[in-house]
Motif scaffolding. Structure first.
Motif, PDB file in Angstrom:
ATOM      1  N   ASN A   1      -9.288  11.856   5.012  1.00 58.31           N
ATOM      2  CA  ASN A   1      -9.941  12.191   6.276  1.00 58.31           C
ATOM      3  C   ASN A   1      -9.068  11.840   7.474  1.00 58.31           C
ATOM      4  O   ASN A   1      -8.992  12.611   8.441  1.00 58.31           O
ATOM      5  N   GLN A   2      -8.386  10.688   7.431  1.00 61.77           N
ATOM      6  CA  GLN A   2      -7.536  10.298   8.544  1.00 61.77           C
ATOM      7  C   GLN A   2      -6.297  11.180   8.638  1.00 61.77           C
ATOM      8  O   GLN A   2      -5.899  11.609   9.726  1.00 61.77           O
TER       9      GLN A   2
ATOM     10  N   ASP B   1      -7.657   8.902  -3.852  1.00 59.80           N
ATOM     11  CA  ASP B   1      -8.013   9.792  -2.746  1.00 59.80           C
ATOM     12  C   ASP B   1      -6.873  10.805  -2.568  1.00 59.80           C
ATOM     13  O   ASP B   1      -5.757  10.427  -2.206  1.00 59.80           O
TER      14      ASP B   1
ATOM     15  N   PRO C   1      -2.823   2.570   8.126  1.00 58.53           N
ATOM     16  CA  PRO C   1      -3.618   2.077   6.984  1.00 58.53           C
ATOM     17  C   PRO C   1      -3.861   0.573   7.057  1.00 58.53           C
ATOM     18  O   PRO C   1      -3.121  -0.142   7.708  1.00 58.53           O
TER      19      PRO C   1
ATOM     20  N   LYS D   1      -7.296  14.564  10.010  1.00 59.55           N
ATOM     21  CA  LYS D   1      -7.543  14.453  11.456  1.00 59.55           C
ATOM     22  C   LYS D   1      -6.223  14.433  12.224  1.00 59.55           C
ATOM     23  O   LYS D   1      -6.056  15.129  13.228  1.00 59.55           O
TER      24      LYS D   1
ATOM     25  N   SER E   1     -14.366  12.894   0.153  1.00 55.87           N
ATOM     26  CA  SER E   1     -13.016  12.350   0.265  1.00 55.87           C
ATOM     27  C   SER E   1     -13.031  11.035   1.022  1.00 55.87           C
ATOM     28  O   SER E   1     -13.918  10.769   1.843  1.00 55.87           O
ATOM     29  N   GLY E   2     -11.995  10.225   0.770  1.00 60.44           N
ATOM     30  CA  GLY E   2     -11.952   8.893   1.341  1.00 60.44           C
ATOM     31  C   GLY E   2     -11.218   8.783   2.659  1.00 60.44           C
ATOM     32  O   GLY E   2     -10.892   9.785   3.306  1.00 60.44           O
ATOM     33  N   GLU E   3     -10.913   7.548   3.029  1.00 56.71           N
ATOM     34  CA  GLU E   3     -10.325   7.239   4.330  1.00 56.71           C
ATOM     35  C   GLU E   3      -8.983   7.936   4.534  1.00 56.71           C
ATOM     36  O   GLU E   3      -8.730   8.495   5.606  1.00 56.71           O
ATOM     37  N   PHE E   4      -8.120   7.890   3.517  1.00 55.53           N
ATOM     38  CA  PHE E   4      -6.792   8.478   3.700  1.00 55.53           C
ATOM     39  C   PHE E   4      -6.874   9.966   3.978  1.00 55.53           C
ATOM     40  O   PHE E   4      -6.285  10.463   4.943  1.00 55.53           O
TER      41      PHE E   4
ATOM     42  N   LEU F   1      -0.446   7.518  10.907  1.00 49.06           N
ATOM     43  CA  LEU F   1      -1.443   6.783  10.121  1.00 49.06           C
ATOM     44  C   LEU F   1      -1.349   5.289  10.392  1.00 49.06           C
ATOM     45  O   LEU F   1      -0.273   4.739  10.598  1.00 49.06           O
TER      46      LEU F   1
ATOM     47  N   TYR G   1      -2.997   4.283  -1.378  1.00 53.63           N
ATOM     48  CA  TYR G   1      -3.827   4.633  -0.230  1.00 53.63           C
ATOM     49  C   TYR G   1      -4.292   6.072  -0.337  1.00 53.63           C
ATOM     50  O   TYR G   1      -5.451   6.393  -0.042  1.00 53.63           O
TER      51      TYR G   1
ATOM     52  N   LYS H   1       0.842  -1.204   0.000  1.00 57.52           N
ATOM     53  CA  LYS H   1       0.000   0.000   0.000  1.00 57.52           C
ATOM     54  C   LYS H   1       0.871   1.245   0.000  1.00 57.52           C
ATOM     55  O   LYS H   1       1.838   1.346   0.753  1.00 57.52           O
TER      56      LYS H   1
END
Length: 296
Positions: free
Chosen positions: A210-211, A250, A296, A214, A205-208, A294, A161, A83
């Protein structure tokens, strides 16, 4: 929108190195635009040399435009992982100007990240990519270095990712009315002082993204505001992340908001003397801290 106070995380980046890199990139015999291929190649060689101090995996992605060869420089970490995260910044400039904020600042972010990531054990692969030909006349064409790179990832079915574009991260102003917006009403929400860094993302937007956002805000390295909107809003896609969106990745941009704040944009006055190096270093710290947080 989230506002955070500066100075709550320990410094990682080196302001002395940042100043040295700025001088090397901007005080050159020729301007690093598409007409001066020799200067672009000298810049690419410099980036490759610095990257090799931190990684054994440094490569050149060369391609031809109008019978001239242009180069993306890629520095990788955690290559044992499948990834992948892409952190990119363009090293070319628009016309005959030094391009300190646009975009030596973003490229120096890559150089400092390479130093900070050296010998770190990572659960994912990180590719730091210095792009060529982001600026006009190639902006929004398939000749952009970032388009070439994103297309190659798509063609090879690489598991991406997420992607971050570092686009002008060195200009800050504390004076009232130093910040403008594509829509005037936004000043009510975001304020009129250009004293923050912006995390720019599109709706959905996706997981990456947003995480990462944050984590960046939680690090409290620098006053930070997030901005999410449809891609159609002027300015939200004005950099290399737009090409990763085209291939369904993303992606997001970290920026001081470019011409909405920095009136030296695409002008001869875009010099290293205009940059706020301490705050620029805090942006780089924020990126690094968010990356290593992170999972992932």
């Amino acid at each position: 929108m989230l506002l955070l106070h500066e100075g709550s995380a320990s410094a990682q980046s080196d302001t002395t190195l940042i100043k040295s890199y700025l001088k090397t990139l901007t005080k050159t015999p020729q301007f690093r635009n598409h007409n001066n291929v020799d200067q672009l190649n000298l810049t690419a060689d410099f980036l490759k040399t610095i990257f090799k101090k931190s990684s054994d995996s440094v490569s050149v992605q060369a391609y031809n435009v109008d019978q001239k060869t242009y180069k993306n420089i890629i520095c990788s970490f955690g290559t044992e992982n499948k990834k992948r995260i892409i952190i990119g910044a363009h090293y070319d400039v628009c016309g005959d100007q030094e391009g300190a904020d646009d975009n030596a600042s973003g490229v120096i972010g890559l150089l400092e990240l390479s130093r900070l990531l050296k010998d770190k054990k990572l659960p994912y692969r990180i590719d730091l990519v210095a792009y060529t030909l982001e600026e006009p006349p190639y902006f929004r064409t398939e000749f952009m270095g970032s388009y070439i790179h994103a297309k190659s990832l798509n063609k090879s079915d690489t598991e991406v990712y997420g992607m971050i574009s570092l686009e002008m991260i060195g200009y800050f102003k504390d004076e009232p009315k130093s910040q403008t917006y594509p829509l005037g009403i936004l000043s009510v929400k975001y304020g009129n002082k250009g004293n923050y860094i912006t995390l720019v993302k599109k709706f959905g937007s996706g997981e990456f993204v947003n995480q990462f956002s944050k984590n960046f805000k939680a690090g409290k390295n620098i006053l930070t505001k997030t901005f999410a909107s449809p891609p159609s809003l002027p300015g939200i896609d004005f950099s290399d992340h737009l090409n990763y969106w085209k291939f369904g990745y993303d992606a997001m941009m970290i920026t001081d908001t470019s011409f909405y704040r920095n009136k030296n944009y695409h002008q001869k006055t875009d010099t290293m003397e205009t940059l706020d190096i301490p705050r620029m270093s805090k942006v780089i710290d924020g990126v690094y801290n968010a990356l290593i947080s992170l999972n992932p």
